[in-house]
Design a protein around this motif. Structure first.
Motif, PDB file in Angstrom:
ATOM      1  N   ARG A 121       3.167  -1.742   4.534  1.00 22.21           N
ATOM      2  CA  ARG A 121       2.945  -0.291   4.533  1.00 22.21           C
ATOM      3  C   ARG A 121       4.272   0.427   4.753  1.00 22.21           C
ATOM      4  NH1 ARG A 121      -2.644   0.093   4.983  1.00 22.21           N
ATOM      5  NH2 ARG A 121      -3.552  -1.803   5.833  1.00 22.21           N
ATOM      6  N   PHE A 122       4.239   1.762   4.586  1.00 25.40           N
ATOM      7  CA  PHE A 122       5.481   2.532   4.624  1.00 25.40           C
ATOM      8  C   PHE A 122       5.500   3.618   5.700  1.00 25.40           C
ATOM      9  CE2 PHE A 122       4.824   1.093   0.268  1.00 25.40           C
ATOM     10  CZ  PHE A 122       5.992   0.368   0.091  1.00 25.40           C
ATOM     11  N   ASN A 123       6.677   3.797   6.269  1.00 26.67           N
ATOM     12  CA  ASN A 123       6.945   4.934   7.151  1.00 26.67           C
ATOM     13  C   ASN A 123       5.811   5.180   8.140  1.00 26.67           C
ATOM     14  OD1 ASN A 123       9.533   5.385   6.050  1.00 26.67           O
ATOM     15  ND2 ASN A 123       8.595   6.313   4.253  1.00 26.67           N
ATOM     16  N   GLY A 124       5.349   6.427   8.257  1.00 26.77           N
ATOM     17  CA  GLY A 124       4.329   6.735   9.257  1.00 26.77           C
ATOM     18  C   GLY A 124       2.906   6.629   8.746  1.00 26.77           C
ATOM     19  N   GLN A 175      15.701   8.045   7.980  1.00 24.27           N
ATOM     20  CA  GLN A 175      15.451   9.451   8.319  1.00 24.27           C
ATOM     21  C   GLN A 175      14.342   9.538   9.371  1.00 24.27           C
ATOM     22  OE1 GLN A 175      13.514  11.753   5.232  1.00 24.27           O
ATOM     23  NE2 GLN A 175      14.491  13.637   5.901  1.00 24.27           N
ATOM     24  N   LEU A 176      13.252   8.804   9.123  1.00 29.40           N
ATOM     25  CA  LEU A 176      12.132   8.806  10.069  1.00 29.40           C
ATOM     26  C   LEU A 176      12.586   8.325  11.448  1.00 29.40           C
ATOM     27  CD1 LEU A 176       8.548   7.590   9.531  1.00 29.40           C
ATOM     28  CD2 LEU A 176       9.900   6.451  11.246  1.00 29.40           C
ATOM     29  N   VAL A 177      13.330   7.230  11.454  1.00 33.48           N
ATOM     30  CA  VAL A 177      13.771   6.619  12.704  1.00 33.48           C
ATOM     31  C   VAL A 177      14.692   7.565  13.494  1.00 33.48           C
ATOM     32  CG1 VAL A 177      15.206   4.720  13.596  1.00 33.48           C
ATOM     33  CG2 VAL A 177      13.505   4.277  11.823  1.00 33.48           C
ATOM     34  N   TYR A 180      14.137  13.287  -5.212  1.00 34.83           N
ATOM     35  CA  TYR A 180      15.355  12.599  -4.787  1.00 34.83           C
ATOM     36  C   TYR A 180      15.377  11.144  -5.293  1.00 34.83           C
ATOM     37  CZ  TYR A 180      18.387  10.207  -1.369  1.00 34.83           C
ATOM     38  OH  TYR A 180      19.324   9.420  -0.762  1.00 34.83           O
ATOM     39  N   HIS A 181      14.304  10.442  -5.085  1.00 30.71           N
ATOM     40  CA  HIS A 181      14.239   9.042  -5.534  1.00 30.71           C
ATOM     41  C   HIS A 181      13.893   8.969  -7.030  1.00 30.71           C
ATOM     42  CE1 HIS A 181      14.472   7.603  -1.460  1.00 30.71           C
ATOM     43  NE2 HIS A 181      13.447   8.336  -1.096  1.00 30.71           N
ATOM     44  N   PRO A 182      14.373   7.920  -7.719  1.00 29.41           N
ATOM     45  CA  PRO A 182      14.048   7.775  -9.156  1.00 29.41           C
ATOM     46  C   PRO A 182      12.636   7.234  -9.381  1.00 29.41           C
ATOM     47  CG  PRO A 182      15.509   5.999  -8.450  1.00 29.41           C
ATOM     48  CD  PRO A 182      15.316   6.882  -7.261  1.00 29.41           C
ATOM     49  N   VAL A 237       0.850  -1.196   0.000  1.00 27.44           N
ATOM     50  CA  VAL A 237       0.000   0.000   0.000  1.00 27.44           C
ATOM     51  C   VAL A 237       0.884   1.243   0.000  1.00 27.44           C
ATOM     52  CG1 VAL A 237      -1.894   1.184   1.172  1.00 27.44           C
ATOM     53  CG2 VAL A 237      -1.674  -1.303   1.372  1.00 27.44           C
ATOM     54  N   SER A 238       0.922   1.957  -1.112  1.00 25.80           N
ATOM     55  CA  SER A 238       1.701   3.194  -1.162  1.00 25.80           C
ATOM     56  C   SER A 238       1.029   4.207  -0.248  1.00 25.80           C
ATOM     57  CB  SER A 238       1.804   3.738  -2.595  1.00 25.80           C
ATOM     58  OG  SER A 238       0.830   4.746  -2.807  1.00 25.80           O
ATOM     59  N   SER A 239       1.698   5.314  -0.013  1.00 21.25           N
ATOM     60  CA  SER A 239       1.124   6.313   0.889  1.00 21.25           C
ATOM     61  C   SER A 239       0.455   7.451   0.121  1.00 21.25           C
ATOM     62  CB  SER A 239       2.228   6.866   1.790  1.00 21.25           C
ATOM     63  OG  SER A 239       2.857   5.818   2.480  1.00 21.25           O
ATOM     64  N   ALA A 240       0.253   7.259  -1.160  1.00 19.12           N
ATOM     65  CA  ALA A 240      -0.203   8.334  -2.046  1.00 19.12           C
ATOM     66  C   ALA A 240      -1.562   8.922  -1.653  1.00 19.12           C
ATOM     67  CB  ALA A 240      -0.268   7.821  -3.478  1.00 19.12           C
ATOM     68  N   PRO A 300      16.466   3.791  -4.740  1.00 22.56           N
ATOM     69  CA  PRO A 300      15.024   3.700  -4.999  1.00 22.56           C
ATOM     70  C   PRO A 300      14.218   4.105  -3.765  1.00 22.56           C
ATOM     71  CG  PRO A 300      16.158   1.693  -5.686  1.00 22.56           C
ATOM     72  CD  PRO A 300      17.148   2.508  -4.933  1.00 22.56           C
ATOM     73  N   SER A 301      12.964   4.457  -3.989  1.00 24.99           N
ATOM     74  CA  SER A 301      12.072   4.863  -2.895  1.00 24.99           C
ATOM     75  C   SER A 301      11.727   3.659  -2.015  1.00 24.99           C
ATOM     76  CB  SER A 301      10.786   5.453  -3.462  1.00 24.99           C
ATOM     77  OG  SER A 301       9.983   4.433  -4.045  1.00 24.99           O
ATOM     78  N   SER A 302      11.249   3.947  -0.825  1.00 25.65           N
ATOM     79  CA  SER A 302      10.758   2.863   0.045  1.00 25.65           C
ATOM     80  C   SER A 302       9.729   2.031  -0.709  1.00 25.65           C
ATOM     81  CB  SER A 302      10.105   3.439   1.301  1.00 25.65           C
ATOM     82  OG  SER A 302      11.033   4.136   2.086  1.00 25.65           O
ATOM     83  N   ALA A 316       5.976  16.354  -6.486  1.00 21.48           N
ATOM     84  CA  ALA A 316       7.194  15.527  -6.429  1.00 21.48           C
ATOM     85  C   ALA A 316       6.965  14.220  -5.678  1.00 21.48           C
ATOM     86  CB  ALA A 316       8.331  16.306  -5.787  1.00 21.48           C
ATOM     87  N   CYS A 317       5.960  14.188  -4.819  1.00 22.69           N
ATOM     88  CA  CYS A 317       5.667  12.950  -4.090  1.00 22.69           C
ATOM     89  C   CYS A 317       5.311  11.820  -5.040  1.00 22.69           C
ATOM     90  CB  CYS A 317       4.516  13.167  -3.110  1.00 22.69           C
ATOM     91  SG  CYS A 317       4.928  14.316  -1.795  1.00 22.69           S
ATOM     92  N   THR A 318       4.617  12.146  -6.108  1.00 22.67           N
ATOM     93  CA  THR A 318       4.180  11.134  -7.061  1.00 22.67           C
ATOM     94  C   THR A 318       5.216  10.909  -8.167  1.00 22.67           C
ATOM     95  OG1 THR A 318       1.894  11.701  -6.596  1.00 22.67           O
ATOM     96  CG2 THR A 318       2.293  10.489  -8.624  1.00 22.67           C
TER      97      THR A 318
END
Ligand code: NCC
Length: 276
Positions: free
Chosen positions: A79-82, A104-106, A239-241, A56-59, A191-193, A233-235
């Motif tokens: 799931r990802f991050n927060g 970074q989150l941690v 930074y990530h490709p 499940v992306s966070s989009a 790559p992104s999470s 940029a989130c989508t």
């Protein structure tokens, strides 16, 4: 640089991307101190082979998707991050089997990470952007974020919860394949999470359904389904490709374009189920 067929690309991913977690026998982690913190069981021993899995992306486009029940019908959910489930079950479901978080989150949000009950469900995996194809010793001395202390603190507070550190080799093995299959030159950022999580699930599961990584008709500038923050940029990625990741995943999709459009859903085979 001609693109490989989806079949060949899957074989490259399976054979060249080594999805492993740091173990007590690895390089600088083979000290008596680290034996005490790293989980005893391997990830495979902890979850075993899985059937149908959901990523499940966070989009922001998950908002009003009503995908919750469909997502929860899977044997395992990543799931990802927060990304929260509480208050968003209708759209994202409530099951969390694995949560992949970045270093970074941690590190930057350490108090939040240690306190928020969101992180206490399922298996945690943390990853850190390592220098391009760096030796594990080099990375250990200079991680992108100094997350090792936060990892140890969390382990002391939650000794029963499986919490792994992703071996950083994987991100660059995956990046190389992204670059080889893109016509443009990609910035050498990991790559992104999202992309890492997809490949992790392809190693564990028979089949992987990915939600809103390729945006549906609900595509929006709202970054996350759980925040009122706008950034395209989130989508598309900064930074990530991300754009290249999404092209690759689109190329591998075994579902229909209609499923992408209406559900933001892509179906990928588990590596166990491909023949090379
Ligand atoms: O935003 P993030 O990602 O946590 O999202 C997880 C994964 O979902 C996919 N995604 C997200 C939003 C969107 N509109 N479209 C998407 O496809 C991506 O695949 C993304 O990887 C990360 O990858 O770890 C990232 O983490 C955040 C942030 O660090 C965490 O949320 C913790 O707060 C990064 N944002 C910032 O640093 C500001 C983000 O760049 C990448």
């Amino acid at each position: 640089a001609a693109k490989l067929s989806p079949e060949k690309l899957l074989c490259q991913l399976r054979d060249r991307v080594n999805v492993t977690m740091i173990r007590g026998s690895d390089g600088p982690f083979n000290s008596s101190e680290w034996q005490h913190y790293l989980p005893e069981k391997s990830l495979n021993e902890t979850v075993g082979p899985l059937g149908r899995c959901a990523v499940v992306s966070s989009a922001g486009s998950l908002k009003s998707s009503h995908l919750g029940p469909e997502i929860d019908s899977h044997d395992a959910v990543l799931r990802f991050n927060g990304a929260p489930v509480k208050g968003f079950q209708e759209d994202v479901g409530q099951k969390t089997t694995i949560r992949l978080v970045n270093s970074q989150l941690v590190t930057v949000e350490v108090q939040h990470f240690l306190k928020d009950a969101l992180y206490n469900t399922g298996i945690l995996i943390v990853w850190d952007p390592a220098p391009y194809h760096a030796e594990i010793h080099e990375w250990y001395r200079k991680p992108d974020y100094k997350f090792f202390e936060a990892y140890k603190l969390y382990r002391v507070r939650h000794p029963e919860q499986p919490f792994y550190i992703l071996n950083p080799k994987m991100q660059w093995q995956l990046w190389d394949i992204l670059q080889e299959n893109s016509l443009e030159h990609i910035q050498p950022n990991p790559p992104s999470s999202g992309m890492l999580g997809i490949v992790i699930m392809m190693t564990l599961c028979n089949e992987v359904d990915v939600y809103e990584f390729l945006p549906s008709k609900r595509l929006t500038d709202i970054c996350h389904y759980y925040q009122k923050f706008h950034d395209r940029a989130c989508t598309m990625g900064a930074y990530h490709p991300l754009l290249f990741e999404k092209n690759l995943v689109k190329h591998l999709n075994q579902g229909t374009d209609e499923d992408i459009y209406t559900h933001g859903k892509v179906t990928l085979p588990g590596f166990r189920n491909i023949h090379c």
